[in-house]
Design a protein around this motif. Structure first.
Motif, short mmCIF file in Angstrom:
data_model
loop_
_atom_site.label_atom_id
_atom_site.label_comp_id
_atom_site.label_asym_id
_atom_site.label_seq_id
_atom_site.Cartn_x
_atom_site.Cartn_y
_atom_site.Cartn_z
N GLN A 155 -25.46 -20.42 15.03
CA GLN A 155 -25.83 -20.87 16.38
C GLN A 155 -24.71 -21.63 17.08
O GLN A 155 -24.70 -21.71 18.30
N PHE A 158 -23.00 -18.52 18.45
CA PHE A 158 -23.85 -17.82 19.43
C PHE A 158 -24.94 -18.78 19.93
O PHE A 158 -26.11 -18.65 19.59
N ASP A 160 -26.53 -19.18 22.64
CA ASP A 160 -27.60 -18.70 23.52
C ASP A 160 -28.62 -17.82 22.80
O ASP A 160 -29.57 -17.34 23.43
N GLU A 161 -28.43 -17.59 21.51
CA GLU A 161 -29.33 -16.74 20.74
C GLU A 161 -30.26 -17.59 19.87
O GLU A 161 -29.92 -18.71 19.48
N ASN A 162 -31.44 -17.02 19.57
CA ASN A 162 -32.29 -17.72 18.61
C ASN A 162 -31.69 -17.58 17.22
O ASN A 162 -30.74 -16.81 17.01
N GLU A 164 -32.57 -16.25 14.33
CA GLU A 164 -32.58 -14.94 13.67
C GLU A 164 -31.48 -14.03 14.22
O GLU A 164 -30.73 -13.41 13.45
N ILE A 165 -31.41 -13.96 15.53
CA ILE A 165 -30.43 -13.07 16.17
C ILE A 165 -29.01 -13.59 15.92
O ILE A 165 -28.09 -12.81 15.66
N ALA A 166 -28.81 -14.90 15.99
CA ALA A 166 -27.48 -15.48 15.76
C ALA A 166 -26.98 -15.16 14.37
O ALA A 166 -25.82 -14.76 14.18
N GLU A 168 -28.00 -12.70 12.42
CA GLU A 168 -27.79 -11.26 12.34
C GLU A 168 -26.45 -10.86 12.95
O GLU A 168 -25.70 -10.05 12.39
N LYS A 169 -26.12 -11.45 14.10
CA LYS A 169 -24.85 -11.14 14.77
C LYS A 169 -23.67 -11.61 13.93
O LYS A 169 -22.63 -10.93 13.87
#
Length: 415
Positions: A155, A158, A160-162, A164-166, A168-169
């Protein structure tokens, strides 16, 4: 937290063991890992046993407990490194173990903690680990560092991402940068290592007397010791000649600067995560090799404590060349993780030099290394100063100057 596919995790584990530490049949393996990475660490351990490891020892860490200790313990306690902890690392080194570090730490882990406490603990740890560090910095054992995501780190990259998405990215970025997303990551690394070997061989033949750096905020001349050695990509153990890759990823070729031959000012181009705190937008000025002035927009007190670690921490121990078009640079991301950010950018290191960056250096005493211009310190901290605006010239023994890098890219051909 959702993990990537088992296939990719298996590939990453195998890459770390075969190309990273190059684990040998019947060899001990020590893994330094965080409890947040327990699932991946178990995959690595399983694969290590399948490869014939004699035993696998896990040295666990926990960011939450680390932060807790800094919040509640006094400086004297934080500065005490139990002898058994020192002996543990030395024991495995003496046994010829391979050491794999699976790093994943919150860049802001110690934000708000008294910088004096952090500095005292860092210095005590460096003193306690001096014997073990001698094994790694002289290639007496196989060792390697890889990274995996944790939520706080992901985070930070990233925001601006939640979560899970952060995460994963970040997994996707790591797999791409360390070539796990390729069909045969090990073969891809063999090709990459050949490229880095060509670069270091070219520079070793040149034996530049000094390098001249020019960029916005940077006007620096760095002398190189006579007999310096450029390294990069794979290393080999001094006994047995076992090849291993200390850093994954790696895009650099590096050598030791002359500790008394650095003049001018250099400005950072990426944040430095040091001891759980961020130092950003900083510059340091050298005279006769020593930092005589510095400034930082963020983390100035942390930078001061770093420079005051010991006399050698105000001198350079490494200079590394990294083309701006490296995969990490192309990602356009700031990782707040030196393993990644240093491989996106040319960088320098304050503190101890690798003795094997000097011909015969691994067999020299501290006094002999000093006479040859090779720096000694408890610290070794890389900071990034490269960009697409950086030009570097090399000065040959006869005084001839030639371009080494232009606009952050190689100005020379290694073919």
């Amino acid at each position: 937290m959702k993990m990537p596919s088992n296939d990719k995790l298996q590939k990453y584990a195998e890459l770390a063991l075969r190309t990273g530490v190059n684990l040998q049949d019947g060899q001990l393996l020590m893994i330094n890992s965080t409890i947040d990475g327990a699932e991946f660490t178990r995959i690595v351990a399983q694969k290590a046993f399948e490869m014939g490891a004699k035993d696998v020892h896990i040295n666990w860490g926990d960011d939450t407990l680390t932060r807790m200790k800094y919040e509640h313990a006094d400086q004297e306690t934080l500065s005490n490194v139990p002898q058994w902890q020192q002996q543990k690392f030395t024991y495995f080194a003496e046994q010829g173990a391979a050491i794999l570090s699976i790093r994943s730490t919150d860049p802001d882990l110690l934000k708000g903690i008294d910088a004096g406490k952090v500095a005292a603990a860092n210095k005590a740890r460096a003193e306690a680990m001096a014997t073990f560090r001698d094994y790694t910095m002289n290639d007496r054992i196989q060792w390697s560092i890889v990274s995996i995501p944790i939520p706080a780190w992901a985070q930070k990259i990233f925001p601006d991402e939640n979560v899970e998405i952060a995460v994963e990215k970040l997994w996707e970025q790591i797999f791409s940068i360390v070539r796990v997303d390729q069909e045969d990551p090990i073969a891809a690394w063999e090709e990459h290592n050949r490229t880095l070997i060509k670069a270091r061989e070219y520079l070793n033949k040149k034996q530049y007397q000094k390098l001249i750096y020019k960029a916005p905020g940077t006007d620096l001349e760095v002398a190189l010791p006579k007999g310096h050695i450029w390294k990069g990509g794979p290393s080999k153990t001094v006994e047995g000649g076992v090849q291993f890759n200390p850093n994954m990823p790696t895009e650099e070729v590096f050598t030791a600067p002359h500790k008394y031959g650095v003049e001018g000012t250099v400005s950072s181009t990426k944040p430095l995560n040091y001891g759980g705190n961020v130092i950003d937008n900083f510059s340091v000025t050298f005279k006769e090799g020593k930092v005589v002035d510095y400034s930082a927009e963020e983390g100035s007190e942390t930078l001061q404590h770093l420079l005051d670690t010991d006399e050698g921490s105000r001198r350079l121990g490494e200079l590394a060349l990294v083309p701006h078009e490296s995969p990490i640079s192309k990602s356009g991301l700031i990782f707040y993780n030196t393993l990644y950010d240093e491989n996106a950018s040319c960088h320098l290191a304050l503190g101890k030099a690798y003795p094997n960056n000097m011909t015969g250096g691994s067999d020299m005493s501290e006094d002999e290394l000093d006479r040859n211009g090779v720096n000694h310190s408890l610290s070794h901290v890389d900071f990034m100063m490269g960009s697409e605006e950086l030009d570097i010239d090399g000065v040959l023994e006869d005084g001839t100057t030639e371009p080494v890098m232009r606009n952050g890219s190689w100005a020379i051909s290694f073919e």
